[in-house]
Design a protein around this motif. Structure first.
Motif, PDB file in Angstrom:
ATOM      1  N   GLU A  65       0.811  -1.217   0.000  1.00 55.14           N
ATOM      2  CA  GLU A  65       0.000   0.000   0.000  1.00 55.14           C
ATOM      3  C   GLU A  65       0.848   1.274   0.000  1.00 55.14           C
ATOM      4  O   GLU A  65       0.609   2.177  -0.817  1.00 55.14           O
ATOM      5  N   PRO A  66       1.858   1.389   0.889  1.00 53.59           N
ATOM      6  CA  PRO A  66       2.708   2.591   0.814  1.00 53.59           C
ATOM      7  C   PRO A  66       3.464   2.697  -0.510  1.00 53.59           C
ATOM      8  O   PRO A  66       3.653   3.794  -1.032  1.00 53.59           O
ATOM      9  N   LEU A  67       3.874   1.536  -1.053  1.00 50.91           N
ATOM     10  CA  LEU A  67       4.588   1.559  -2.329  1.00 50.91           C
ATOM     11  C   LEU A  67       3.674   2.036  -3.437  1.00 50.91           C
ATOM     12  O   LEU A  67       4.073   2.847  -4.284  1.00 50.91           O
ATOM     13  N   ASN A  68       2.446   1.544  -3.455  1.00 50.14           N
ATOM     14  CA  ASN A  68       1.478   1.993  -4.461  1.00 50.14           C
ATOM     15  C   ASN A  68       1.262   3.500  -4.377  1.00 50.14           C
ATOM     16  O   ASN A  68       1.212   4.197  -5.396  1.00 50.14           O
ATOM     17  N   THR A  69       1.133   3.993  -3.154  1.00 48.66           N
ATOM     18  CA  THR A  69       0.924   5.436  -2.958  1.00 48.66           C
ATOM     19  C   THR A  69       2.119   6.237  -3.480  1.00 48.66           C
ATOM     20  O   THR A  69       1.957   7.259  -4.163  1.00 48.66           O
ATOM     21  N   ALA A  70       3.329   5.764  -3.152  1.00 47.82           N
ATOM     22  CA  ALA A  70       4.543   6.460  -3.599  1.00 47.82           C
ATOM     23  C   ALA A  70       4.675   6.418  -5.115  1.00 47.82           C
ATOM     24  O   ALA A  70       5.095   7.404  -5.741  1.00 47.82           O
ATOM     25  N   LEU A  71       4.328   5.295  -5.716  1.00 49.16           N
ATOM     26  CA  LEU A  71       4.417   5.164  -7.178  1.00 49.16           C
ATOM     27  C   LEU A  71       3.396   6.065  -7.872  1.00 49.16           C
ATOM     28  O   LEU A  71       3.702   6.694  -8.893  1.00 49.16           O
ATOM     29  N   LEU A  90       4.415  -1.593 -13.489  1.00 53.53           N
ATOM     30  CA  LEU A  90       5.542  -1.005 -14.211  1.00 53.53           C
ATOM     31  C   LEU A  90       6.802  -1.009 -13.345  1.00 53.53           C
ATOM     32  O   LEU A  90       7.914  -1.228 -13.839  1.00 53.53           O
ATOM     33  N   PHE A  91       6.627  -0.767 -12.051  1.00 54.84           N
ATOM     34  CA  PHE A  91       7.760  -0.833 -11.128  1.00 54.84           C
ATOM     35  C   PHE A  91       8.304  -2.258 -11.069  1.00 54.84           C
ATOM     36  O   PHE A  91       9.518  -2.481 -11.073  1.00 54.84           O
ATOM     37  N   SER A  92       7.402  -3.233 -11.018  1.00 48.26           N
ATOM     38  CA  SER A  92       7.811  -4.635 -10.973  1.00 48.26           C
ATOM     39  C   SER A  92       8.595  -5.011 -12.225  1.00 48.26           C
ATOM     40  O   SER A  92       9.609  -5.711 -12.144  1.00 48.26           O
ATOM     41  N   GLU A  93       8.136  -4.551 -13.377  1.00 52.51           N
ATOM     42  CA  GLU A  93       8.847  -4.845 -14.622  1.00 52.51           C
ATOM     43  C   GLU A  93      10.263  -4.282 -14.581  1.00 52.51           C
ATOM     44  O   GLU A  93      11.226  -4.950 -14.988  1.00 52.51           O
ATOM     45  N   LEU A  94      10.402  -3.067 -14.073  1.00 56.14           N
ATOM     46  CA  LEU A  94      11.726  -2.442 -13.969  1.00 56.14           C
ATOM     47  C   LEU A  94      12.634  -3.236 -13.039  1.00 56.14           C
ATOM     48  O   LEU A  94      13.798  -3.520 -13.376  1.00 56.14           O
ATOM     49  N   MET A  95      12.121  -3.628 -11.875  1.00 57.86           N
ATOM     50  CA  MET A  95      12.942  -4.352 -10.900  1.00 57.86           C
ATOM     51  C   MET A  95      13.331  -5.734 -11.421  1.00 57.86           C
ATOM     52  O   MET A  95      14.469  -6.179 -11.230  1.00 57.86           O
ATOM     53  N   ILE A  96      12.410  -6.407 -12.074  1.00 55.88           N
ATOM     54  CA  ILE A  96      12.722  -7.731 -12.617  1.00 55.88           C
ATOM     55  C   ILE A  96      13.808  -7.617 -13.679  1.00 55.88           C
ATOM     56  O   ILE A  96      14.751  -8.418 -13.717  1.00 55.88           O
ATOM     57  N   ARG A  97      13.713  -6.609 -14.540  1.00 55.06           N
ATOM     58  CA  ARG A  97      14.728  -6.421 -15.576  1.00 55.06           C
ATOM     59  C   ARG A  97      16.086  -6.101 -14.959  1.00 55.06           C
ATOM     60  O   ARG A  97      17.119  -6.645 -15.372  1.00 55.06           O
ATOM     61  N   LEU A  98      16.103  -5.243 -13.950  1.00 57.33           N
ATOM     62  CA  LEU A  98      17.361  -4.889 -13.302  1.00 57.33           C
ATOM     63  C   LEU A  98      17.996  -6.093 -12.613  1.00 57.33           C
ATOM     64  O   LEU A  98      19.199  -6.338 -12.743  1.00 57.33           O
ATOM     65  N   LEU A  99      17.204  -6.848 -11.879  1.00 60.65           N
ATOM     66  CA  LEU A  99      17.737  -7.991 -11.159  1.00 60.65           C
ATOM     67  C   LEU A  99      18.142  -9.120 -12.097  1.00 60.65           C
ATOM     68  O   LEU A  99      19.052  -9.895 -11.785  1.00 60.65           O
ATOM     69  N   ASP A 100      17.499  -9.195 -13.230  1.00 65.09           N
ATOM     70  CA  ASP A 100      17.817 -10.259 -14.186  1.00 65.09           C
ATOM     71  C   ASP A 100      19.083  -9.941 -14.961  1.00 65.09           C
ATOM     72  O   ASP A 100      19.997 -10.749 -15.055  1.00 65.09           O
ATOM     73  N   LEU A 110      12.910   4.959  -4.863  1.00 67.44           N
ATOM     74  CA  LEU A 110      12.199   3.749  -4.448  1.00 67.44           C
ATOM     75  C   LEU A 110      12.993   2.501  -4.830  1.00 67.44           C
ATOM     76  O   LEU A 110      13.013   1.516  -4.076  1.00 67.44           O
ATOM     77  N   VAL A 111      13.644   2.542  -5.982  1.00 62.86           N
ATOM     78  CA  VAL A 111      14.489   1.421  -6.397  1.00 62.86           C
ATOM     79  C   VAL A 111      15.625   1.231  -5.390  1.00 62.86           C
ATOM     80  O   VAL A 111      15.918   0.110  -4.960  1.00 62.86           O
ATOM     81  N   GLU A 112      16.255   2.321  -4.998  1.00 62.21           N
ATOM     82  CA  GLU A 112      17.367   2.240  -4.055  1.00 62.21           C
ATOM     83  C   GLU A 112      16.908   1.714  -2.697  1.00 62.21           C
ATOM     84  O   GLU A 112      17.602   0.900  -2.066  1.00 62.21           O
ATOM     85  N   GLU A 113      15.737   2.162  -2.226  1.00 59.01           N
ATOM     86  CA  GLU A 113      15.225   1.676  -0.949  1.00 59.01           C
ATOM     87  C   GLU A 113      14.895   0.195  -1.014  1.00 59.01           C
ATOM     88  O   GLU A 113      15.096  -0.545  -0.048  1.00 59.01           O
ATOM     89  N   TYR A 114      14.390  -0.241  -2.141  1.00 62.12           N
ATOM     90  CA  TYR A 114      14.057  -1.652  -2.337  1.00 62.12           C
ATOM     91  C   TYR A 114      15.316  -2.510  -2.297  1.00 62.12           C
ATOM     92  O   TYR A 114      15.361  -3.571  -1.660  1.00 62.12           O
ATOM     93  N   LEU A 115      16.364  -2.049  -2.954  1.00 56.92           N
ATOM     94  CA  LEU A 115      17.588  -2.836  -3.079  1.00 56.92           C
ATOM     95  C   LEU A 115      18.444  -2.813  -1.817  1.00 56.92           C
ATOM     96  O   LEU A 115      19.186  -3.757  -1.557  1.00 56.92           O
TER      97      LEU A 115
END
Length: 243
Positions: free
Chosen positions: A5-11, A20-30, A55-60
């Protein structure tokens, strides 16, 4: 729910969505690397990264994965926990290398030579406006012989595999596989080569050579850096360069 929920709000505040965020993270991690100039798709993902970079940096950071963004070259690259990353501060993490694959000796040797040739061209001012260096295939082969006493692979299959891997790592641009058989072909060395091979390792190249065997390089024989490790956090790379 606690995270979503907080991630959705921030996005939403940044004009994007969770898929779209998930697609970006999957591509980066892959693939662990994005270069805006590589393709239309990577340009789209890179621009999306700019929207949500915090958000990417906080996730990683939770995974102790480090990210290096080079705005000059419009590239983003991930590094496994504990990696020594040029341009970032030292990391105290003492993780194993389970998320990494090892490069073969031939791949390590070629990357070291590419870094040396890039540094030479940089000193001579022979770089383009994107920080890239253009090098004849013949000159690369000669540099491999001179610096490491080890030419490029003679086998068509091995040579194609080598340059395919270098393209996947976004270290070079080159023609198709058939073009790599032409002694007059040219390759373009990307400036990202400097993020994978430190000045310290480059200096060692002057004093040391790698063994001539074609076996995968062992942990003991690997240069004392993690900057030239293979990179997929899903422990795989596609057979063909990403679109």
């Amino acid at each position: 729910m606690i995270i979503t929920e907080p991630l959705n709000t921030a996005l939403e505040a940044r004009g994007t969505t969770l898929p779209l965020f998930s697609e970006l993270m999957i591509r980066l991690l892959d693939h662990t690397v994005l270069c805006r100039t590589e393709s239309k798709k990577e340009a789209e993902l890179y621009d999306r990264y700019l929207q949500v970079h915090d958000l990417v940096e906080e996730y990683l950071v939770v995974l102790h994965i480090r990210i290096l963004h080079e705005p000059r070259f419009q590239s983003v690259r991930l590094f496994p926990p504990g990696a020594d990353v040029p341009g970032l501060g030292d990391c105290d993490d003492s993780f194993n290398t389970g998320l990494r694959q090892r490069l073969s000796q031939q791949e390590v040797a070629t990357i070291l030579v590419l870094r040396a040739e890039y540094d030479k061209s940089l000193r001579e001012g022979q770089i383009d406006e994107k920080g890239q260096v253009v090098l004849p295939m013949e000159a690369l082969n000669l540099a491999c012989k001179n610096l490491l006493n080890r030419p490029l692979p003679e086998s068509t299959t091995d040579r194609r595999s080598l340059f395919r891997k270098l393209r996947q790592l976004r270290l070079i641009r080159s023609g198709n596989d058939d073009a790599m058989e032409d002694a007059e072909a040219w390759i373009t060395i990307r400036p990202d080569i400097t993020t994978l091979v430190t000045d310290k390792v480059l200096a060692q190249l002057i004093e040391e050579t790698l063994p001539a065997e074609q076996e995968p390089i062992s942990e003991a024989d690997q240069p004392s850096t993690t900057d030239i490790d293979e990179s997929s956090f899903f422990n795989k790379l596609p057979e063909n360069p990403p679109e």
